[in-house]
Design a protein around this motif. Structure first.
Motif, mmCIF file in Angstrom:
data_model
loop_
_atom_site.group_PDB
_atom_site.id
_atom_site.type_symbol
_atom_site.label_atom_id
_atom_site.label_comp_id
_atom_site.label_asym_id
_atom_site.label_seq_id
_atom_site.Cartn_x
_atom_site.Cartn_y
_atom_site.Cartn_z
ATOM 1 N N THR A 62 0.871 -1.197 0.000
ATOM 2 C CA THR A 62 0.000 0.000 0.000
ATOM 3 C C THR A 62 0.887 1.219 0.000
ATOM 4 O OG1 THR A 62 -0.081 -0.181 2.383
ATOM 5 C CG2 THR A 62 -2.022 -0.957 1.183
ATOM 6 N N ASN A 64 0.308 4.932 0.811
ATOM 7 C CA ASN A 64 -0.636 5.935 1.274
ATOM 8 C C ASN A 64 -0.102 7.324 0.942
ATOM 9 O OD1 ASN A 64 -1.975 3.763 2.187
ATOM 10 N ND2 ASN A 64 -1.465 4.073 4.339
ATOM 11 N N LYS A 70 -5.720 6.667 1.795
ATOM 12 C CA LYS A 70 -5.744 6.067 3.132
ATOM 13 C C LYS A 70 -7.125 5.538 3.459
ATOM 14 C CE LYS A 70 -2.276 8.775 5.430
ATOM 15 N NZ LYS A 70 -2.158 9.922 6.317
HETATM 16 C C1 LIG Z 1 -1.914 2.837 4.686
HETATM 17 O O1 LIG Z 1 -3.251 2.920 5.186
HETATM 18 C C2 LIG Z 1 -3.760 1.689 5.653
HETATM 19 C C3 LIG Z 1 -5.225 1.898 6.018
HETATM 20 O O2 LIG Z 1 -5.428 2.961 6.890
HETATM 21 C C4 LIG Z 1 -2.934 1.213 6.855
HETATM 22 O O3 LIG Z 1 -3.428 -0.030 7.323
HETATM 23 C C5 LIG Z 1 -1.503 1.073 6.411
HETATM 24 O O4 LIG Z 1 -0.679 0.743 7.520
HETATM 25 C C6 LIG Z 1 -0.956 2.360 5.781
HETATM 26 N N1 LIG Z 1 0.350 2.123 5.190
HETATM 27 C C7 LIG Z 1 1.423 2.922 5.420
HETATM 28 C C8 LIG Z 1 2.676 2.546 4.716
HETATM 29 O O5 LIG Z 1 1.347 3.880 6.123
#
Ligand SMILES: *[C@@H]1O[C@H](CO)[C@@H](O)[C@H](O)[C@H]1NC(C)=O
Ligand SMILES: *[C@@H]1O[C@H](CO)[C@@H](O)[C@H](O)[C@H]1NC(C)=O
Ligand SMILES: *[C@@H]1O[C@H](CO)[C@@H](O)[C@H](O)[C@H]1NC(C)=O
Ligand SMILES: *[C@@H]1O[C@H](CO)[C@@H](O)[C@H](O)[C@H]1NC(C)=O
Length: 457
Positions: A62, A64, A70
């Protein structure tokens, strides 16, 4: 610890790292001590055994990059369109829009030339084979189109458009619209309901938001003399209409009619500032009156009538005045009984031959009739009222000197058409007192089409 190099100078950067390092060393001592105690307590063998087993690791990449990535789509939509329960009770969010399908026109592979992209719009592996990128076959195209059509059918909410014959008096206004019988009960067979008046109002309140009210005047009738009307207000249009319909069915009035087609006699009636002059008309004349009275007549079953309204055009006053007038009608026998005189009709069609319509049991003689008593029937039933007939204004050119010249020129032909019609009706030909003596003296055919007719025959 993440430190941006651009902001800090080199010196500070080293310092922070050294500081961190010493901090870590200090903490490590504690951690080792803690681990030592834990390992002592737990069975060492079991832990080492578990660690050596194969583990399934699922990786989910992912990125974000922004706020929009997000949050899931449903979360984002919720933040825009949702209303709390307390808010709902106060009427908030009634006009809020629904979540839109943003995929609608931008589905991968479904453009002008639909193409299969394995991994995007289809599976990569189908059975044993891996799919290749290729255009859709004809069958697949058809299947896809049919799928979309069925989806559209389900999703689109149909606007209930009224059939042109079911509309009211004018445009999309509810006035004059038909609603069907008050209830499906067998006793209301043949009944029909009309909306006579409808007014929507809305008020902004402090804690309930915008509240709507609706005020309706509804009439129901079986076109055979039974009719009932009611004025009702409520919050919703649909529920108020249904309630009014039922209530109107509970307030039926019976109205007497002359030969099942018109009122018993001419009458005048008034309610509030509304005055109505109603006149009887022969069969086939039709309803020549205000649309509200016309609808009332339809409900009652009157087909021929003339009515003129003076004063206020308030709908509820019109209906009340009309019904008061209808209920106050008297039959000829009742009138005759009241007056103690014969009721005699003299019509032009009958050459003013007197026809006795009704006679009382005891007739007064001429000495008992006072000189001021109204003996004219129309005057009596109209209560001495006469409707105001507006004076027809003469056109401007009648004041010009050329008008006099025109009149002088036209004098010979004055009323000629009427005379011709009368002569044809009475003698079957255009003739004069000299015709018997000089039959060859015929009027000249001075009109163009008369001449043409003569030539052809
Ligand atoms: C991105 O967002 C998701 C959902 O909120 C979260 O679970 C994940 O840890 C985040 N990834 C990063 C790299 O921050
Ligand atoms: C829109 O498309 C994305 C990617 O194909 C998918 O994840 C999402 O569920 C779709 N949304 C709707 C409402 O179909
Ligand atoms: C509806 O009712 C309100 C309040 O009684 C009035 O002010 C308004 O003129 C009415 N509207 C119509 C179209 O009769
Ligand atoms: C008609 O008059 C009644 C009172 O007689 C009044 O309550 C009503 O609001 C009036 N209707 C209109 C449309 O003015």
């Amino acid at each position: 610890m993440v430190v941006s190099r651009k902001i800090f100078s080199k010196n500070i950067f080293y310092k922070t790292i050294i500081h961190d390092y010493t901090f870590c060393l200090y903490n490590l001592k504690k951690i080792f001590l803690f681990l030592y105690i834990v390992l002592f307590v737990l069975d060492l063998k079991t832990i080492s055994g578990n660690l050596l087993l194969l583990q399934n690791v699922s990786l989910k990449s992912t990125r974000n990059a922004s706020f929009l990535n997000k949050r899931s789509a449903s979360e984002l939509w919720k933040s825009v369109i949702s209303v709390s329960n307390a808010g709902k009770r106060r009427g908030r969010g009634r006009t809020a829009s629904k979540a839109k399908d943003l995929n609608k026109t931008q589905k991968i592979g479904f453009g002008k030339i639909p193409i299969i992209f394995p991994g995007f719009n289809s599976n990569i592996i189908l059975g044993d084979t891996t799919l290749q990128q290729r255009p859709f076959t004809e069958q697949e195209k058809l299947n896809y189109i049919q799928e979309q059509e069925t989806k559209n059918l389900i999703s689109t909410t149909k606007r209930n458009k009224l059939h042109p014959l079911l509309r009211g008096w004018s445009g999309g206004q509810p006035g004059g619209r038909r609603l069907g019988p008050p209830s499906s009960d067998e006793s209301f067979k043949g009944f029909e309901t009309w909306i006579l008046y409808c007014n929507h109002t809305s008020i902004m309140t402090s804690n309930m938001g915008r509240t709507k009210r609706c005020r309706l005047l509804v009439i129901t009738g079986n076109r055979k003399g039974l009719a009932g009307f009611v004025m009702l207000s409520g919050s919703e249009f649909k529920s108020t209409v249904n309630a009014a319909k039922v209530k109107a069915g509970q307030r039926l009035i019976y109205v007497e009619r002359h030969n099942d087609h018109t009122v018993l006699h001419d009458f005048f009636s008034q309610f509030g500032n509304t005055k109505i002059f109603v006149e009887q008309r022969p069969k086939g004349h039709g309803l020549q009156c205000h649309r509200v009275i016309r609808t009332c007549c339809e409900a009652v079953g009157i087909t021929d009538l003339f009515a003129k309204i003076e004063g206020s055009n308030n709908v509820s006053s019109i209906v009340k005045a009309f019904f008061i007038g209808l209920l106050q009608q008297k039959t000829y026998d009742q009138i005759v009984k009241e007056k103690g005189l014969h009721l005699v009709e003299m019509r032009k069609e009958n050459n003013y031959f007197p026809t006795v319509l009704a006679s009382p049991t005891v007739v007064r003689d001429s000495s008992e009739i006072s000189p001021t008593e109204t003996l004219d029937f129309k005057n009596y039933v109209m209560n001495g009222r006469i409707p105001l007939r507006k004076k027809v204004r003469l056109p401007f050119y009648t004041k010009l000197p050329s008008w006099l010249i025109h009149l002088r020129k036209q004098e010979r032909h004055r009323d000629q058409d009427k005379v011709i019609i009368r002569l044809r009706a009475e003698y079957g030909d255009i003739c004069s007192f000299l015709t018997e003596k000089y039959p060859e003296a015929r009027p000249s055919k001075w009109r163009k089409h008369d001449k043409k007719k003569e030539e052809t025959t």
